[in-house]
Structures are given as C-alpha cells and as structure tokens.
Design a protein around this motif. Structure first.
Motif, short mmCIF file in Angstrom:
data_model
loop_
_atom_site.label_atom_id
_atom_site.label_comp_id
_atom_site.label_asym_id
_atom_site.label_seq_id
_atom_site.Cartn_x
_atom_site.Cartn_y
_atom_site.Cartn_z
N ILE A 560 0.84 -1.11 -0.03
CA ILE A 560 -0.10 -0.01 0.14
C ILE A 560 0.78 1.12 -0.09
O ILE A 560 0.38 2.28 -0.17
CB ILE A 560 -0.98 -0.10 1.03
CG1 ILE A 560 -0.50 0.02 2.64
CG2 ILE A 560 -1.94 -1.03 1.02
CD1 ILE A 560 -1.39 0.36 3.76
N VAL A 565 -1.53 5.32 -4.33
CA VAL A 565 -2.45 4.50 -3.29
C VAL A 565 -2.89 5.69 -2.19
O VAL A 565 -4.07 6.04 -2.01
CB VAL A 565 -1.85 3.37 -2.51
CG1 VAL A 565 -2.91 2.87 -1.59
CG2 VAL A 565 -1.80 2.28 -3.76
N SER A 568 -5.10 8.33 -3.94
CA SER A 568 -6.51 7.75 -3.94
C SER A 568 -7.15 7.93 -2.78
O SER A 568 -8.45 7.90 -2.69
CB SER A 568 -6.57 6.52 -4.36
OG SER A 568 -6.26 5.73 -3.57
N MET A 571 -4.94 4.41 1.08
CA MET A 571 -3.99 4.18 2.07
C MET A 571 -4.51 4.56 3.65
O MET A 571 -4.37 3.80 4.36
CB MET A 571 -2.49 4.76 1.91
CG MET A 571 -1.57 4.26 2.98
SD MET A 571 0.25 4.79 2.37
CE MET A 571 0.28 6.69 2.48
N TYR A 574 -7.12 2.34 4.65
CA TYR A 574 -6.60 0.99 4.85
C TYR A 574 -6.25 1.31 6.56
O TYR A 574 -6.46 0.37 7.37
CB TYR A 574 -5.51 0.37 4.38
CG TYR A 574 -5.03 -0.62 4.72
CD1 TYR A 574 -5.56 -2.11 4.45
CD2 TYR A 574 -3.93 -0.74 5.46
CE1 TYR A 574 -5.12 -3.16 4.95
CE2 TYR A 574 -3.51 -1.91 6.18
CZ TYR A 574 -4.04 -3.16 5.71
OH TYR A 574 -3.42 -4.45 6.32
N VAL A 603 -5.35 -4.41 -1.84
CA VAL A 603 -3.87 -4.16 -1.20
C VAL A 603 -2.94 -4.74 -2.27
O VAL A 603 -1.81 -4.11 -2.43
CB VAL A 603 -3.68 -4.72 -0.03
CG1 VAL A 603 -2.27 -4.88 0.32
CG2 VAL A 603 -4.51 -3.87 1.13
N GLN A 667 -10.79 2.94 -7.41
CA GLN A 667 -9.82 2.01 -6.51
C GLN A 667 -8.98 1.17 -7.29
O GLN A 667 -7.76 0.90 -7.10
CB GLN A 667 -10.71 1.33 -5.53
CG GLN A 667 -11.36 2.10 -4.34
CD GLN A 667 -11.99 1.58 -3.33
OE1 GLN A 667 -11.92 0.36 -2.96
NE2 GLN A 667 -13.21 2.13 -2.71
N SER A 670 -6.21 3.01 -8.99
CA SER A 670 -5.23 3.67 -8.16
C SER A 670 -4.43 2.54 -7.57
O SER A 670 -3.05 2.81 -7.39
CB SER A 670 -5.79 4.22 -6.81
OG SER A 670 -6.53 3.21 -6.11
N PHE A 671 -4.73 1.23 -7.47
CA PHE A 671 -4.04 0.12 -7.04
C PHE A 671 -3.26 -0.56 -8.21
O PHE A 671 -2.09 -1.03 -8.17
CB PHE A 671 -4.83 -0.79 -6.53
CG PHE A 671 -4.71 -0.73 -4.82
CD1 PHE A 671 -5.59 0.47 -4.23
CD2 PHE A 671 -4.05 -1.28 -4.01
CE1 PHE A 671 -5.56 0.59 -2.75
CE2 PHE A 671 -3.76 -1.05 -2.55
CZ PHE A 671 -4.57 -0.02 -2.09
N SER A 675 0.46 -1.70 -7.32
CA SER A 675 0.41 -2.75 -6.13
C SER A 675 1.38 -3.94 -6.60
O SER A 675 1.35 -4.15 -7.85
CB SER A 675 -0.90 -2.96 -5.83
OG SER A 675 -1.64 -3.50 -7.02
#
Length: 977
Positions: A560, A565, A568, A571, A574, A603, A667, A670-671, A675
């Motif tokens: 993350i 992340v 967006s 993080m 989370y 994640v 989402q 962004s990941f 990731s």
C-alpha cells in the motif's frame, strides 16, 4: 511490389508504426509487403501478426547500412533465411564491424543492391539489382552489364503522406546530430517513398518484365513465424518425463528441509502443484530457475526470489524463494491465466556485485545461441523531445532550457518553437533507441536468431532487438535476474560482524527474526533507516501509523506504500480500518466476501483480480489482462479498452449503481498500476526483516555495510549520522587504519578512501596493500616513498585528515609535501634510495575543528569533526525536539533541523506541495508538510539547517509539523578564506 518498407523501428528514420504500415498497404491494394527496417528486425514478429490479421502476406527482411550508406537489402525466402539475416546482423553487432560490401552468400535469402551500388563481380543466383522508378530511364545505358532477369522493381516506402517528410527530416537531423539546414539529401529518404498504386500500375504496363521479376521474387518468399507456442527451453534433463521425476525428487526433499516429514498440508499442496506443473509443461522452467539458484548458492551468493512464482510451494521447497505460501495463504492457481500457457514469472534479486557472475553462468550453461538478455525500447518523451528538436533548429541552450521550463510563456512562442512543438507531438512515443531491460533473460528452445537479430551493448551479453511485449506475444516467458543494493548490505553485514565480533550470523533464520522482540520494537517505532524497502520517510511514517510489529502487517504495508494509493485516499482508509475493524461499512457484499483479510481495500494484485472477477464478472483471463495493462505490461490499447467497456457493462447488467461502480473502478485504477502481488510483497518483507534484525542487534556493522553498498534511500552522511546515534566513533580517513571502503574496529568506524572527492581509485586501493605488505606508515615521507602518489593526491589526503596520526597540523604537512615532492619530476616508481627531506620550522599556525569540518564538507560531503549544528552561528536549537512532539499536538512550535530529503508532490489542482524530512540537534528525525501557500513565501533553499515555524499535527499517533515559515540558518564562516 514493395520490397523495401520501413516502420518507425528504423530508428529516427521511419515514420509509420507497424499497424499503420499494414493499414497503408491494404489501402494501396497490395497483397504482399516486405518489411526491411534499417539494421534491425525488431518489428518482424509484430508485423507478421498484423499481416495475418489483415490477410496480407508478410515477408521479412533487413536493410543493411553503414551510417547513411545503403549497402544492400536482405529479403528472407523463408524462416531459415530470416534466421540467416539475423545471424549475419548479430555477428556484425557482436564484432563491432561495418556491414561491408558486397553481401555474404546467403543460402535462403535474396540480396538486392541499388543500381548505383552494384558489385563489380558477377551476381550470385540469389542477388538482384533494384530499379527505382526514377531510374527506369537509365536502363537504356546499362546495356548488357546486368541481365534483365537480375533486375527487380525497388519501391521503398517510408512515408504515409507528404506531411511526414518534414518530420522525417527533423528525425534525420537528430540522428546525424546536425542542424536541419546542414542536412543533405543523401541523409534522408526520397520524397517519393510512399505506397503509389497509380504510378506503379503505369510502370507495370511500361515494363512488364520488371514487375514480373519482382512478382517471382515475392512469390518465392514466405514467413511462417509460430506466434502461439511457448518458446522457452522445453527440457532441462534428458526428457520431459525425466524433468518430472527430477522436480518431484527435489520438491519432496525440499519439503523435509522446509516443513519436516509429517506436514500434511505441505504434502497435499506439493502433490497438487506438481500435477499442475507437469500438466502444463512447466517442469523445465522450474528446474532452470532451481539450477540458477543452486549455482549461486554454491558460490555463496545471497538471493531473493520474488514475483508471482513466489506463490508456489515448489519454489519455496527448491529454495528459489523464502516465502512460505502456507503461512501467508498464497495460492499457485491465482497466477495461472487459463488462456495462457506460460508459467508464473520469477524475479531473482542478487547483490549488484554478483549479478553479472550469475548472468555469465546462465549464458555458458544454456549456450549463447539459445540465451539472450531482453531488450527494451526507449521512446521520444517529454523534455528530451524539445531538447533534441531545439538543437537541430539551432536554438541556444539557454532558450531550450527556458522553453522546457515554461513552454506556455508568450516569450517562448514563435514560428520555430511552434514547429518544435508540432513536430514533438508527432514523434511522441516513437522509438528512439534500443536498450536493455532491467533484468529479463530469455532461454530459448530454438536459437534466439530464429526470432530476432541480437545487439551487443556495453554489458557484453547478446540482447534481443525487441522488448518484453513482443517476447510475450510470440510465446517467451522471461526470467528476471535483477540486482539490488539491499542484498549486498545484508551479506556484507554478516561478513563484517564475523570480522569485528567473531559472531557467525545466519541471515536466513527468518522465523527467528519475525519473532524477535527487538525487531518488533524497531518496526513499530519506524527505526528502520538503512533497512531494505522500509527506510524512506513515508514508509517509516506508515509503519508508525499502523504500529506495525508483525510480518503480515509489513507485507500489506509493502504494497500500500506504492505510488497512487496515498493519492487515492485508500492508504489512509486502510490504516483507519486496520485500527477500527468494526467501524466501517464495505462498499458491497462482494468486497467483504473477497477482501475481508484486507478490510475491503485492494492491497495486492490478486485483490484486483478478485474484484474484477467476482464483482464485475470478468473472466480471469480478462481480469489479468486488465491488471497487466494497468501496470504497463500489456500494450494493446484496443484490448484494454474492450475489457474496460466490459467491466462497466457487466456492472450495469448486475444492477450496481453508477456511484458504486465508479468508486470501485477508481480504487482499481489507483492500485492496479502500482500494487505488488502478495508473494512479491512477502519477499520484500522477508528481506526487510533480515535488514532489521542486523540493525537491531549489530547496528554499527550494519551501518558500515549500508555505507559501503551505496544506493540506499539517503545520502551517505545520513548513514554516518545513524552510526553515531548508535554509539559509533566515526573517524575521517586515515592512511594507517582506513581501507578503500569504510571499515570498523570495535566501535571505531574509519571512513573509506572512496569517499574523498577526486581521489584516484588506483592510489586509494593500493594504500591498504602497501600497508599490509610493509607495515604501517611512519609518516608522510614514508607514505610518499612507498606509494609514489602525485602531489595533488597527497594534498587531498592531508586535507581529509588522513595523516593526523603524525600529530602534525595540516598546514605543516602541506608544507612538508610541497618541499619533498617536485610535481614536474613525479615518477610512478619507488626510488632505490630515499631523498633527504629538507627540515624546516614553521610558526605555530592557528587551526581548529571548524577548519577541519569545512575541509570534510568539501572533500567528503559532510562534516565529521563537528555536527551540522556545531557549524551554525546561532546556539538556538529549537523550542522542542522531535522526541517532544507528542506533547505539542495542536501547538505552534519553532524547531531547528538539518534537511535530509524532500518529496515533491503535485496536487490535483496543479499546485506543488512538499514533504520534508529533518534531523534535530539530538539526532532524531522529524517530518514536515509544506503546502503551496507556505512554499510560495518560504521555499526550500538547498541543503542546510533550517529554522522551522509550524503547527504540530497528529495522524494515527504519528506526529509531523505543518510548516508556516521556513528560513535557512547561516553558518560560521571559514576564516581561512
């Protein structure tokens, strides 16, 4: 009839992509196209696939040139001819020789010479003379010199339209590194190099025998590239069955080492994976990877195995990885795409000092003919376009810099700059030069030249002319052999600990490290500077916000923290959900079902696959393609758009609201591009724990290893400071104690000669050897007599403090050096008899620690005798230290800190904000946030020590300072100057 077509893979020459070339050929009504890019076959696989898709007949070739001089064109009659051309070009590249003239005698390829450059000997059976349209009238003057049967129509194609010509001229000027006004016609393509159906028909009617000859040549040529089957080496041992038996034996033996004999879960998973691996034909791939790791371990090299292959329990048992898939609930099947027959990828990291040795083994073990580094394509991008075009238009450097810094300024806009920008838009993303992929290696069943010609870059290993996208499209699976500094400092730490404390540390005792109380404490407090992947200010802040003290949490944090992340907002979300698992709502029940482990937040890369598959109803193949496309590993924009459209249409069919669908997609975006897979993050976390254990229990030796491996997040002075924090006595270089790199004796750390600015490597390395063979140096004269240095090198050593053992002041030593050394008569040999040194007496010259500190800053880059704070004019060290920030939340404070690093962030509104990291007078780190309004009035002014006024804020228990004002503090002057 088009025997000589170019794409933009004819670097800084061609004007069309492969796709556009095929499109233009279709529009021209031709049924056969020959691709002959200049000195490369980069585009041939892509060209063959595009032609097949559009029912065109592809023919492969290469145009061979020396600089701007066309030597000849090679056209492959078949696949063997394509290999012949590739092998010829590969040999030229390997031997670094010109193409030469005439062509060698190819068995399965035609050679076409131009009318103006024919061999003086008789043409071979496979050789032809190409006649361009503007040369047809010259046929009358040739006479009987060339048989009609040896002539073909040569119609080069470089442009799609006349608009391409000025762009082409700019590229040619860039390629030749000359002004546009100096460009010669011979350095450019002809202005008639288009697909020209009407003109072609006219000439066909006038010279039917010429077009007939050309047609015969084309009808004799075929290209049948296999673009579907796996191209990797298929068998490791004697047969596929033997590979199966060998892998089984290694896996079961490895299980005993990793899990003991009675672990039923391990037995079940190993049996299951072995069945899948055999069924899909992956045994050789796993065994080759094992073989490479086996070699490196036999040499004593450390490695880290990662990538999606780290999901495999077989890889764990074979010691390819150190990630236990049972412990982390990793599943091998997650990375087997049902529409692909390629295995999961392995990335194997080695120390930067050992990687080339491993690569050399791979080439010698599997053969240079079947092994190659993977190439990559650097394209025209951003500022480099403006700089290159500015130069060929004759703009001075100052104007080019101004144009790059502020392209929209009215003062920077004129006719020339408009041309530069319009040309730049046309060539953006055009290939510019071929280079080497960071670590990709191909091990092929067939000779690599069946698919590509090979470059020979300075690295010294053959390299494919196409990139990883083409490799994957034609069925290659790369193996990544990468280098990183983290492994180097882990290994060197163990060696230094053994030398300094006689303790043999097993750096592979990962289970012990994960449960070590001191390691957990360091992790929770973000005491991780120098530790692999977890030392940056943002990562240390994340660890403290999570109060991370275990392996699974660190695995999640490793993913993350990736770019995109935080921006967006996921993080922060989370962290909140991590601490408040009962105080949030899942955006949709599918998220709870699939992502409960990560509190409904994507994640890992697997999470993106799960959401695309279970939430949006994409099949696993499309979900994986979407993930790969977002991370830059898939280049078909059309395919990407098709899958995106399907994602939204499927969500509509499932009755999801637009609000939910758009939020889930936001989402994913962004990941997905940043990731890690969970196995990849787990591999990084293992290495982080290794580093952290060494730092927690052997901090001085660890910091010496970090200093010696360079390449960490921070500059060297930060690691030197960190060593001091843990009790080291740091000494400047000393000719009787230091080595080339930094070394340690007990708690005394002696900086290495490598850190002295402008010191010659040969002298720096020889000092230790001379000292070991003849004993310690007794003084400056003894040093000069035994090492034969140049005067300026001795001066550098004196100013760095390397002769302080003599008890003499630097000024006296400098006088002594000048008196004994005559630079004009310097010889690099030791005299048989030492010349007597004139004795002299100097007055007692003033000297203090500040003088030494300034010498150290100049030569080492940082002070050793004093701290940065000792050099300040003011005694003020701040109202509060970093250790006291927790008691000042919400208050305005004044702090004094020496700048460590700055992170630059562009906001959604287009403004800039900075995140700073500082060290206070006690040696502790603290972090700052600088919003655009503050930066406008109080910007950073380079490295130095700053007075900071700001408000202390806290997020999840982590304090930082939001800066209102910032001022760089003046230092005490160097009174010698």
């Amino acid at each position: 009839m088009y025997l000589n077509c170019h794409t933009y893979y004819s670097l800084r020459y061609g004007m069309m992509s492969v796709e556009q070339l095929v499109k233009e050929a279709l529009a021209a009504g031709t049924d056969t196209v020959v691709l002959t890019d200049i000195n490369n076959s980069t585009g041939i696989p892509e060209f063959a696939a595009e032609c097949i898709k559009n029912s065109l007949k592809p023919v492969a070739g290469i145009e061979f040139r020396d600089g701007n001089t066309l030597r000849f064109i090679g056209i492959a009659r078949n696949n063997n001819g394509f290999r012949e051309l590739n092998e010829f070009l590969s040999r030229l590249n390997s031997e670094k020789v010109d193409v030469g003239f005439p062509a060698p005698r190819f068995s399965n390829a035609y050679v076409i010479y131009t009318l103006g450059n024919m061999p003086k000997r008789k043409l071979f059976e496979n050789e032809r003379i190409g006649i361009r349209l503007n040369e047809i009238n010259r046929l009358l003057s040739i006479g009987e010199a060339v048989s009609r049967n040896s002539m073909v129509l040569l119609l080069p194609v470089t442009f799609a339209s006349p608009d391409d010509i000025p762009i082409h001229r700019s590229l040619r000027a860039v390629d030749n590194n000359i002004l546009l006004s100096h460009l010669k016609p011979t350095q450019c393509a002809g202005k008639d190099e288009f697909f020209s159906p009407p003109l072609l028909e006219q000439k066909k009617a006038a010279l039917p025998w010429l077009t007939e000859n050309t047609g015969k040549l084309l009808s004799d040529c075929t290209l049948d590239l296999d673009l579907t089957s796996v191209k990797n080496k298929k068998i490791f041992s004697a047969s596929r069955y033997d590979d199966k038996l060998l892998l089984e034996k290694l896996a079961w033996d490895g299980m005993v080492y990793r899990y003991g004999k009675q672990n039923s879960e391990a037995k079940k998973r190993i049996a299951h994976e072995l069945e899948i691996i055999d069924k899909l034909g992956f045994s050789a791939y796993f065994l080759i990877t094992w073989d490479i790791v086996r070699y490196s371990m036999a040499r004593g090299f450390y490695h880290v195995g990662r990538g999606s292959g780290a999901n495999s329990i077989i890889a764990y048992c074979l010691k390819v990885t150190n990630v236990d898939p049972i412990d982390l609930n990793l599943y091998f099947e997650r990375f087997i795409n049902p529409k692909r027959s390629s295995p999961p990828d392995f990335d194997i990291d080695y120390s930067w000092k050992e990687r080339d040795d491993v690569i050399d083994y791979i080439f010698k073990r599997y053969g240079y003919g079947h092994t190659a580094l993977l190439g990559m394509m650097s394209t025209f991008r951003g500022k480099s376009i403006v700089r290159e075009l500015g130069k060929v238009h004759g703009l001075p450097k100052e104007e080019i810099d101004a144009l790059i810094d502020n392209p929209s300024a009215e003062t920077n806009r004129n006719e020339i700059t408009d041309i530069i920008f319009s040309t730049g838009l046309r060539i953006a993303d055009f290939p510019n030069m071929r280079s080497i992929h960071a670590g990709g290696i191909l091990i092929s069943e067939e000779p690599i030249t069946c698919y590509t010609a090979l470059d020979m870059p300075p690295k010294g290993f053959p390299t494919t002319q196409w990139d990883m996208y083409t490799a994957e499209e034609i069925g290659f699976e790369k193996l990544d052999i990468l280098s990183q500094r983290g492994i180097g400092h882990i290994r060197e730490s163990a060696e230094i600990i053994m030398r300094n404390q006689s303790i043999d540390v097993d750096v592979h005792a990962i289970h012990k490290f994960k449960n070590d109380p001191k390691v957990k404490d360091y992790l929770r407090r973000g005491e991780t500077k120098g530790c692999f992947y977890i030392e940056s200010p943002s990562m240390r802040g994340l660890l403290q916000k999570l109060r991370c003290d275990d392996y699974p949490t660190l695995v999640a944090a490793s993913s993350i923290i990736r770019p995109g992340v935080a921006r967006s907002g996921m993080m922060r979300e989370y962290i909140y959900r991590f601490h408040n698992p009962d105080k949030f709502e899942y955006i949709h029940p599918v998220m709870k079902e699939q992502l409960a482990e990560t509190f409904g937040v994507m994640v890992y890369q697997e999470d993106v696959l799960k959401v695309c598959h279970h939430f949006a109803g994409l099949d696993l193949s499309d979900a994986d393609t979407l993930r790969r496309a977002m991370s830059g590993k898939y280049r078909s924009k059309q395919e990407m758009q098709r899958i995106v459209d399907r994602f939204f249409s499927n969500c509509r069919e499932k009755g999801y609201s637009d609000e939910i669908t758009k939020e889930v997609w936001r989402q994913i975006e962004s990941f997905a591009g940043y990731s890690f897979s969970k196995a990849h993050s787990a591999s990084y976390a293992v290495e982080s724990f290794q580093s952290l254990f060494l730092k927690a229990h052997f901090p001085l030796e660890f910091m010496v290893a970090v200093i010696n491996n360079f390449g960490g997040f921070y500059r060297t002075w930060v690691y030197v400071h960190e060593a001091k924090r843990f009790g080291a006595v740091v000494q400047p270089p000393d000719v009787n104690r230091s080595t080339y790199k930094t070394t340690i004796y007990g708690k005394d750390i002696y900086l290495g000669f490598i850190h002295i600015l402008s010191i010659e490597e040969q002298l720096a390395r020889s000092i230790e050897d001379v000292r070991n063979s003849g004993g310690p140096f007794t003084g400056l004269a003894d040093f000069v007599a035994r090492t034969c240095p140049k005067l300026e090198q001795v001066i550098l050593l004196i100013r760095a403090g390397a002769f302080r053992f003599t008890g003499k002041k630097k000024a006296a030593l400098l006088w002594e050096a000048h008196m004994m050394m005559n630079e004009s008569r310097h010889e690099n040999t030791r005299p048989l008899f030492s010349n007597p040194v004139r004795s002299f007496t100097l007055p007692d010259l003033e000297h203090n620690a500040l003088d030494d500190a300034y010498d150290e800053v100049e030569l080492l880059g940082f002070p050793v005798s004093l701290s940065w704070f000792d050099m300040l004019q003011t005694p003020f060290r701040g109202d509060v230290m970093a250790s006291g920030l927790s008691g000042c939340v919400g208050s305005m404070v004044r702090m004094v800190g020496h700048l460590v690093t700055i992170k630059y962030i562009k906001t959604i509104k287009g403004d800039w904000m900075n995140f700073g990291c500082f060290i206070d007078a006690e040696g502790s780190f603290f972090d700052t946030t600088h919003f655009s309004h503050s930066l406008k009035n109080y910007p950073f002014k380079g490295s130095g020590t700053y007075l900071i006024l700001g408000k202390v804020v806290e997020e999840f228990g982590f304090q930082s300072v939001e800066v209102e004002k910032l001022a760089k503090l003046p230092v005490r002057p160097d009174k010698r100057y």
